[in-house]
Design an enzyme around this catalytic site. Structure first.
Site, PDB file in Angstrom:
ATOM      1  N   HIS A  83     -39.416  -1.323  40.329  1.00  0.00           N
ATOM      2  CA  HIS A  83     -40.536  -1.958  39.633  1.00  0.00           C
ATOM      3  C   HIS A  83     -40.228  -3.407  39.257  1.00  0.00           C
ATOM      4  O   HIS A  83     -41.142  -4.180  38.974  1.00  0.00           O
ATOM      5  CB  HIS A  83     -41.024  -1.122  38.440  1.00  0.00           C
ATOM      6  N   ASP A 220     -36.322   4.684  41.330  1.00  0.00           N
ATOM      7  CA  ASP A 220     -36.737   3.336  40.911  1.00  0.00           C
ATOM      8  C   ASP A 220     -35.612   2.317  41.131  1.00  0.00           C
ATOM      9  O   ASP A 220     -35.028   1.805  40.187  1.00  0.00           O
ATOM     10  CB  ASP A 220     -37.170   3.375  39.440  1.00  0.00           C
ATOM     11  N   SER A 657     -34.887  -3.054  31.951  1.00  0.00           N
ATOM     12  CA  SER A 657     -35.183  -2.503  33.275  1.00  0.00           C
ATOM     13  C   SER A 657     -34.235  -3.079  34.308  1.00  0.00           C
ATOM     14  O   SER A 657     -34.045  -4.289  34.365  1.00  0.00           O
ATOM     15  CB  SER A 657     -36.618  -2.825  33.676  1.00  0.00           C
TER      16      SER A 657
END
Lengths: 722, 722
Positions: A83, A220, A657
């Protein structure tokens, strides 16, 4: 690369003592002070090794700006979340060659693709405490504006000196609301290329449905590579550039982790509010989140209606919608957690305890005075106009208005010597301004923008006249009887007439004079010129208030820190996008009475969720491998499968992230990519029972790379151990 | 009470051997044959003690017809589920005095309320194997109809002899599809009174949302009392009746259970299909459930549209809707589980293994022949018309049509001597027929029924002429071009003209002659008369086929039993509403990769679910007690709370509702009331990983009784131990 260590920065609170299990986003230099906790949790290496930002392992941890990443090979291979690389995958996708759908793998360096404009790799090289340089210029008597300007001036000067060396980006960060300041220097690599991304059917498996959720089965992860000029220095994209060779990269442990294992996450968490006052907490959870969430619903609705599923426009807004939905779910969770918990009561108790302690300690009372009461008075003043501001929020997001405003502001600031310009409009900002101007068309659709603008200006127009912007109303012919039809016609005309939708035109405005703007007949440029003075005045008022906060928030934080110190508790600063370390253990939790989230998911869970419909549409070859139980060398014998995602107690937030997750020996065992639903309120309040971060395991990453995507070339490039 | 033990009934398969953990609904007399499993699971008493139906503890386990219950005091106090007593609570409720809402507690015997008409307590007193009595009258050469009639005749005769003693109800039950037959004699107590029910906000907490779900927090319990005449014999309701004094009642253990504890459930499971052929499984899951479910959706929709929320009509259909929603969810779960699992493959493998085994064993092949092939051929024939039958299902549910049909049939059957009448229309059935006629008005609304009838007849009318009912079409003027408007007018007229909506009128028809019916001008009576012959002919065809099944299914089951016996596996019969025992342990399960259902819920979970909106609207005094952590003597120290519901591996199905859950010493520790979503397919297939039953703990029952509802009078009446 200039080697400078995180040297003299003294830690804020070095008394090792009982603190909440696994809570804390620690500055690397604080780690020796919590050595006992780290060792108790299972860390095997010396915490002193974690304080040196340019040595192993911290030297391998990098920022992408908004996301974190790490080097996993001597050839500048960068691992981050799918992402985080989503924009670059999208940027390189077309309807005919949809890399989001198919995934992408460069089998050779030459096949690697330029990442989206503006993509960066930041390697932190130096952290310097500059609190005194700033404090020396401040007095208690200064007005808010003087304080604001003084801080800004020193910051700009520190940054300018620091950035004298080409290829570096420097920023001053305040800690504890301004109690301490650090100058952080980062090498800014601007030739970033996409190396490998699994299909979104793996990288985004579960999509928005599973976002913030456990059980989770998302691969991810994606890989970039950093490129530099042949001289080893940052350079613009060029075929002649060569892979950057970092001094340090992480070793990958192919086993992933086991239950209860020590894990730590290093990264750049963006922002937390762990020390906000009870008044701020109450306002945020009882008014602002619920109210703002309603506006967000409308925003999402308008985009979805005007960019129907399957349309080109929907593709352009995919990323925007993902962000909005994320926020919507995020705030919903926080409102829910707040309702179930007792955050407000605990903050109120903390404040009462602090006051009682001050009363019991005259020296401390003398030192800290009525810092809480003073801060709360300022907060009250600050929140006075919040309902009005929220009514203006939607229209302020308009891209064309914002673009014209920014271009005109750039022209105005450019009249001054560089050092005197407002931050964001200096020479150092030009490249990024241009890249942002280039990015627009891929994420912009006239019909969607018009619909949003019309709706939100109608909202704005419902404000009483005294709360509106006089120059805006005049330009747009808005009177107290808002005529939506006439207004909408005007907007349609403006959108039809403006040339700012043309990338070349936008770029051409960079460097133009104030006169050029004033003479322009582009309607959005005209609007920017017409409203500039009034908007700028409002900005100055905000800065005045911001300057006041720079005085009062640190005073309150100083009291809090002394209070905690008296209890032997170390204090970590709220997240502020600087490098932090959080540690904890691989551990499940109970999301609900009668249910327990176990710390691992497995390949079989992917199959169980697969429906063939988005967002649960696994690639067929992955399903075939799962059906055949082809776990290979990545089998976890305790799970009798390959571990996919896992839970840990580490304390993370947005910005983390893509952060590498490391084991007790600082080996790479996965990537942090999310938190569970119940931990979203963690931005305000860490709950050891419910706060869990979600990681993708290195074992699953390698399994997908080897068996699903045949990315053996990348595995060969990494140092993989067990 | 005549004491007769479950004496000579030989067990079907007595070889103790590996069987699926905790699978099986065992006939009590089979328990000694699985003693090792019972002891391994933790049973402390001698399994021999569980075979004697009139001794402790089995003597305390009773049937309510559809639900199970147990005696918990020497004064005939009966514990069962709230949802089993729901009809009686509803029956005694008015808008002004809504006992569903408020709950009900009789502080003295005199305050106890008559249960809903037709409420019964059945105490099993005698079980006699009558296989030979029936088999002696059958030959292999008989036609299906002859076989059907022969079995019916002997069954009626056995029942008549058995019921010669007044106050008893006898039934012949077939096991393994007719391989064995048992005559079961039960004392039929028909003065049943409502003693205590907590508010539905406890007894039905979670409602349809939580139905079949875990985590669960439902206080699904209520108390009846059985009354008999002063002579101790069953009697109609009378103020002079006295509480029934059972010879045995269960001791209540106030601790509830602990993780891994042995538990057993005794009760009257209704029906399972564990031995259906793969052809039946395929048809059921791939055609019948999905198709029928669509019809059910429509049925629910029509009721909800015509009985809007808050209307009187909705109150009348509450129970009907609950049943329909339950079925809808039930089938949905089974379709889902079937899709995820491999039931069909395993049944096919069983059949292939059986065939291979028969080929390897000539003696067995000689004995069992082609039993599977013959059964499958009959199944194929049976399913031929299933799509047509399903099109007729909706209209066949119409209450007025059904009432008129049944009344006319009663008149026709009454022309014959009692012993020759069809079962259901004998003297013994009269009371229940009348009670059913009385019940109608409380669950019937003309607008709802008309809407249902119109919709489903339109469905029926879409069938080709040859598949429709000639006499019905003639009476209702239905031609190939179905005219909905005309038809609906006719239905409106029939509903307006019929007097069957009047309870007195309905009851007056009982005992009338066939001539009286033929002369009636009530439209539904006329319809019943007009269609009788054709419907009866169809019934005979069904009986012919049923007779064939009575031959072929036992032949197949005999082969299955021999096959399992060759592997040393005992075989339990499919559930058939007779008393069974299932055992297992208190244990969680994993509903999903990465999630674990823990075996207990606690008081705090009630609070966490509470929203103040149905179905999560806990009584305020319960919430206050939870907030105050007033656990009292019911605190479970391992949970640091009071246990509310718990999970176990016992093998149960519909009909088991209200079954006492007993611990290793046969003490009452709670009531079974549901199974988890993933175990619904258990009716066809027991999965040891996913099959979990849900119980309400005795600890929560007592806590609610003492602290929430002040029902100390009932606690005092029971024998409570720890």
């Amino acid at each position: 690369m200039k080697k400078l260590m995180l040297a003299a920065a003294a830690s804020l609170a070095t008394v090792a003592s009982p603190l909440m299990a696994d809570e804390g986003m620690w500055q690397p230099d604080q780690l020796p002070s919590i050595e006992k906790h780290l060792k108790d949790a299972g860390l095997k290496i010396d915490p002193d090794n974690l304080t040196k930002l340019t040595e192993f392992p911290m030297g391998a941890v990098i920022s992408l700006g908004g996301c974190t990443a790490s080097f996993l090979s001597p050839k500048g291979l960068v691992a981050t979340n799918h992402h985080c690389a989503y924009g670059s995958i999208q940027f390189n996708s077309t309807a005919e060659n949809n890399l989001l759908e198919k995934g992408f793998l460069a089998k050779e360096f030459s096949e690697e693709l330029a990442a989206a404009p503006g993509s960066r790799v930041y390697v932190t090289t130096e952290v310097t405490k500059v609190t005194n340089s700033i404090k020396d210029e401040l007095t208690d008597e200064m007005s808010g504006m003087s304080r604001y300007k003084a801080v800004e001036k020193i910051e700009k000067s520190l940054v300018a000196d620091c950035e004298a060396e080409e290829g570096y980006r420097c920023n001053v960060y305040s800690f504890h609301g301004g109690l301490e300041y650090y100058l952080i220097k980062q090498m800014e690599i601007r030739d970033v290329r996409l190396v490998y991304a699994p299909s979104s059917h793996i990288g985004k498996y579960g999509g928005d449905v599973d976002n913030w959720m456990w059980p989770r089965h998302t691969g991810d992860f994606a890989f970039y590579r950093a490129y530099v000029g042949k001289d080893g220095k940052p350079a613009d994209f060029s075929k002649d550039n060569v892979p950057y060779e970092p001094e340090h990269f992480l070793t990958v442990n192919a086993n992933g982790v086991a239950k209860d294992d020590f894990v730590m996450v290093t990264g750049y968490p963006g922002r937390t509010n762990r020390y906000r006052t009870s008044a701020e907490v109450k306002n945020q959870f009882e008014w602002r989140y619920p109210t703002f969430r309603t506006i967000l619903h409308k925003y999402i609705d308008i985009i979805e209606q005007n960019a129907p599923e399957g349309s080109d426009a929907r593709v352009k807004y995919a990323s925007t919608l993902a962000g909005l939905n994320n926020a919507e779910k995020n705030w919903g969770s926080m409102i829910e957690s707040y309702g179930k918990g007792n955050l407000l009561e605990r903050r109120q108790k903390l404040e009462a305890d602090l006051e009682a302690w001050l009363l019991d300690n005259p020296a401390m009372k003398e030192k800290h005075g009525d810092s809480l009461a003073e801060l709360d008075a300022l907060i009250k003043e600050d929140l006075k106009d919040q309902a009005i501001e929220l009514k203006k929020w939607g229209m302020s997001r308009d891209t064309l208005t914002g673009t014209a405003d920014r271009l005109y502001r750039l022209a105005i600031e450019s009249q001054k010597p560089d050092a005197e310009r407002d931050p964001g409009y200096q020479e150092r900002d030009l490249i990024r301004i241009k890249e942002s101007l280039k990015r627009m068309n891929r994420r912009w659709d006239a019909e969607v923008e018009k619909a949003l603008y019309k709706h939100f200006v109608a909202q704005y127009a419902s404000l009483p006249k005294e709360d509106r912007v006089v120059s805006y109303d005049k330009f747009m012919d808005i009177s107290n009887e808002f005529n939506a039809t006439e207004f909408n016609d005007k907007v349609d005309n403006m959108f039809a007439e403006t040339e700012l939708t043309d990338q070349e035109v936008r770029l051409n405005w960079v460097g133009k004079s104030v006169e050029d703007f004033k003479n322009s007949d582009d309607p959005f440029i005209q609007l920017a010129v017409a409203t500039y003075d009034e908007n700028y005045k409002k900005e100055l008022e905000d800065k005045e208030q911001s300057g006041e906060f720079k005085k009062l928030r640190p005073q309150y934080m100083a009291a809090i820190i002394d209070f905690y110190k008296s209890q032997g508790k170390p204090v970590y600063a709220d997240a502020n996008s600087t490098l932090r370390v959080t540690y904890g253990n691989v551990k499940g939790y109970s999301p609900q009475d009668g249910l327990s989230a176990t710390p691992f998911t497995t390949l079989e869970g992917i199959k169980a969720k697969h429906t063939g419909e988005e967002p649960f549409n696994s690639p067929i070859n992955q399903l075939a491998l799962i059906n055949a139980k082809q776990y290979g060398e990545y089998k976890d014998s305790a799970l009798n499968s390959v571990q996919v995602n896992f839970l840990s107690t580490v304390d993370t937030t947005g910005g983390n992230s893509g952060s590498p997750t490391m084991n007790a020996n600082a080996e790479f065992v996965g990537l942090l990519f999310d938190g569970v639903y119940e931990s979203i309120i963690g931005d305000w309040d860490y709950n050891p029972q419910l706060n869990r971060s979600i990681h993708v395991s290195s074992a699953y990453m390698l399994w997908v790379m080897k068996y699903v995507d045949n990315a053996q070339n990348l595995i060969n490039e990494m140092k993989v151990v067990r």
